[in-house]
Design a protein around this motif. Sequence first.
Motif, PDB file in Angstrom:
ATOM      1  N   LEU A  36       1.157   1.377  -6.385  1.00 51.04           N
ATOM      2  CA  LEU A  36       2.581   1.355  -6.044  1.00 51.04           C
ATOM      3  C   LEU A  36       2.873   2.268  -4.855  1.00 51.04           C
ATOM      4  O   LEU A  36       3.700   1.939  -3.987  1.00 51.04           O
ATOM      5  N   GLY A  37       2.196   3.413  -4.812  1.00 52.43           N
ATOM      6  CA  GLY A  37       2.395   4.316  -3.687  1.00 52.43           C
ATOM      7  C   GLY A  37       1.975   3.683  -2.364  1.00 52.43           C
ATOM      8  O   GLY A  37       2.688   3.790  -1.360  1.00 52.43           O
ATOM      9  N   LEU A  38       0.839   2.998  -2.360  1.00 54.15           N
ATOM     10  CA  LEU A  38       0.375   2.355  -1.136  1.00 54.15           C
ATOM     11  C   LEU A  38       1.293   1.218  -0.717  1.00 54.15           C
ATOM     12  O   LEU A  38       1.553   1.017   0.478  1.00 54.15           O
ATOM     13  N   VAL A  39       1.793   0.459  -1.697  1.00 52.80           N
ATOM     14  CA  VAL A  39       2.726  -0.631  -1.378  1.00 52.80           C
ATOM     15  C   VAL A  39       4.010  -0.069  -0.781  1.00 52.80           C
ATOM     16  O   VAL A  39       4.546  -0.595   0.203  1.00 52.80           O
ATOM     17  N   LEU A 273     -10.735   3.476   0.421  1.00 49.67           N
ATOM     18  CA  LEU A 273     -11.256   3.715  -0.924  1.00 49.67           C
ATOM     19  C   LEU A 273     -10.146   3.644  -1.967  1.00 49.67           C
ATOM     20  O   LEU A 273     -10.308   3.013  -3.025  1.00 49.67           O
ATOM     21  N   LEU A 274      -9.006   4.273  -1.694  1.00 49.47           N
ATOM     22  CA  LEU A 274      -7.883   4.244  -2.628  1.00 49.47           C
ATOM     23  C   LEU A 274      -7.351   2.825  -2.799  1.00 49.47           C
ATOM     24  O   LEU A 274      -7.014   2.403  -3.921  1.00 49.47           O
ATOM     25  N   LEU A 275      -7.278   2.076  -1.719  1.00 54.54           N
ATOM     26  CA  LEU A 275      -6.768   0.707  -1.787  1.00 54.54           C
ATOM     27  C   LEU A 275      -7.672  -0.176  -2.633  1.00 54.54           C
ATOM     28  O   LEU A 275      -7.200  -0.905  -3.521  1.00 54.54           O
ATOM     29  N   THR A 276      -8.977  -0.124  -2.399  1.00 55.64           N
ATOM     30  CA  THR A 276      -9.894  -0.951  -3.172  1.00 55.64           C
ATOM     31  C   THR A 276      -9.952  -0.508  -4.632  1.00 55.64           C
ATOM     32  O   THR A 276     -10.072  -1.342  -5.531  1.00 55.64           O
ATOM     33  N   PHE A 277      -9.857   0.798  -4.884  1.00 57.35           N
ATOM     34  CA  PHE A 277      -9.839   1.301  -6.272  1.00 57.35           C
ATOM     35  C   PHE A 277      -8.644   0.737  -7.032  1.00 57.35           C
ATOM     36  O   PHE A 277      -8.791   0.221  -8.154  1.00 57.35           O
ATOM     37  N   ALA A 278      -7.463   0.812  -6.452  1.00 59.80           N
ATOM     38  CA  ALA A 278      -6.269   0.322  -7.140  1.00 59.80           C
ATOM     39  C   ALA A 278      -6.350  -1.174  -7.393  1.00 59.80           C
ATOM     40  O   ALA A 278      -6.011  -1.653  -8.488  1.00 59.80           O
ATOM     41  N   VAL A 279      -6.815  -1.930  -6.418  1.00 59.82           N
ATOM     42  CA  VAL A 279      -6.888  -3.387  -6.578  1.00 59.82           C
ATOM     43  C   VAL A 279      -7.887  -3.768  -7.665  1.00 59.82           C
ATOM     44  O   VAL A 279      -7.614  -4.644  -8.498  1.00 59.82           O
ATOM     45  N   GLN A 280      -9.022  -3.127  -7.689  1.00 56.33           N
ATOM     46  CA  GLN A 280     -10.045  -3.472  -8.676  1.00 56.33           C
ATOM     47  C   GLN A 280      -9.595  -3.152 -10.098  1.00 56.33           C
ATOM     48  O   GLN A 280      -9.744  -3.973 -11.008  1.00 56.33           O
ATOM     49  N   ILE A 281      -9.044  -1.967 -10.309  1.00 58.81           N
ATOM     50  CA  ILE A 281      -8.640  -1.571 -11.655  1.00 58.81           C
ATOM     51  C   ILE A 281      -7.473  -2.422 -12.154  1.00 58.81           C
ATOM     52  O   ILE A 281      -7.483  -2.931 -13.287  1.00 58.81           O
TER      53      ILE A 281
END
Length: 297
Positions: A36-39, A273-281
């Motif tokens: 949500l923070g990245l969005v 790294l943060l973007l891919t982590f959030a999407v995967q989880i």
Amino acid sequence: MSEAAVGAPATRFWFPGASVWRQGNWILRAALIVGLGLVLITLAAPLIAPFDPTDQSLISRLRPPLGFERYKDGYLLGTDELGRDILTRCIYGLRLTFALALAGAVIGLLIGGTLGLVSGIAGGRTDDAIMGLVDAQIAIPMTLVALLILSVFGSTIEVIVFVLGLYGWEQFARILRAEVKKLKQMPFVEAARAAGAAPLRIALRHILPNVVSPMVVQFTLNFSNIVIWESTLSFLGLGVQPPTATLGSMVGTGRDYLPTAPWIVLAPAMTILLLTFAVQILGDWLRDRADVRLRSR
């Protein structure tokens, strides 16, 4: 006060991630906060970015982040080789990288999902033709395909989105075809066919709801891979052209300064790294929620 007002339950605050927060563990909640923070950052980029992403100041080039010597006020994450603010370029780079990866993953899902569904239901020569196309896509290195397309049509945003959409569509097709062929033998599909249901109705009503789960998993995997793929194209000079910033292009241009100014690479790399982590989880959680077989247990 009326009886209805007295007996009315208290209104519960709701937001799109409420069920994730209530049902998930701390890792899932962390992914929700990060996602949500990245969005929000991508949506509010013009409002929160401290500088223009293309502003240059050679006097301020290669300044380190806050807490180090030679830090310059206002440049929290330091500056790059042209004196541009790293934080600002990360914000705008995240915005463009997110949009490119999302568009590419959706295109790949539409192409591969449609071909996989048609291949699994039709069978015969149609199946052979589509699978031959899939095998050809796997056999030809995607880098060569991207190089050919981008060299002929140029590195415009539209062409790059098309190239990213071609990445990974064959995985959608193969997965969906295998799932459809398995579901065609299930009793509820055979019962619908015996009742006279049209093939289109069987596909939309009985097969598609049961393939959402693997498609969600593949979509999240493909999204993350496209983020890395876009970084690879930018690293090779085939991606979005300067001075427009993407996370991949920032990593690519900063590699020459890694020994002396590692913050140029670390900031966009950590954002990736943060973007891919959030999407995967979040994708794993969505898979479990969308799987009709898990909900029926």
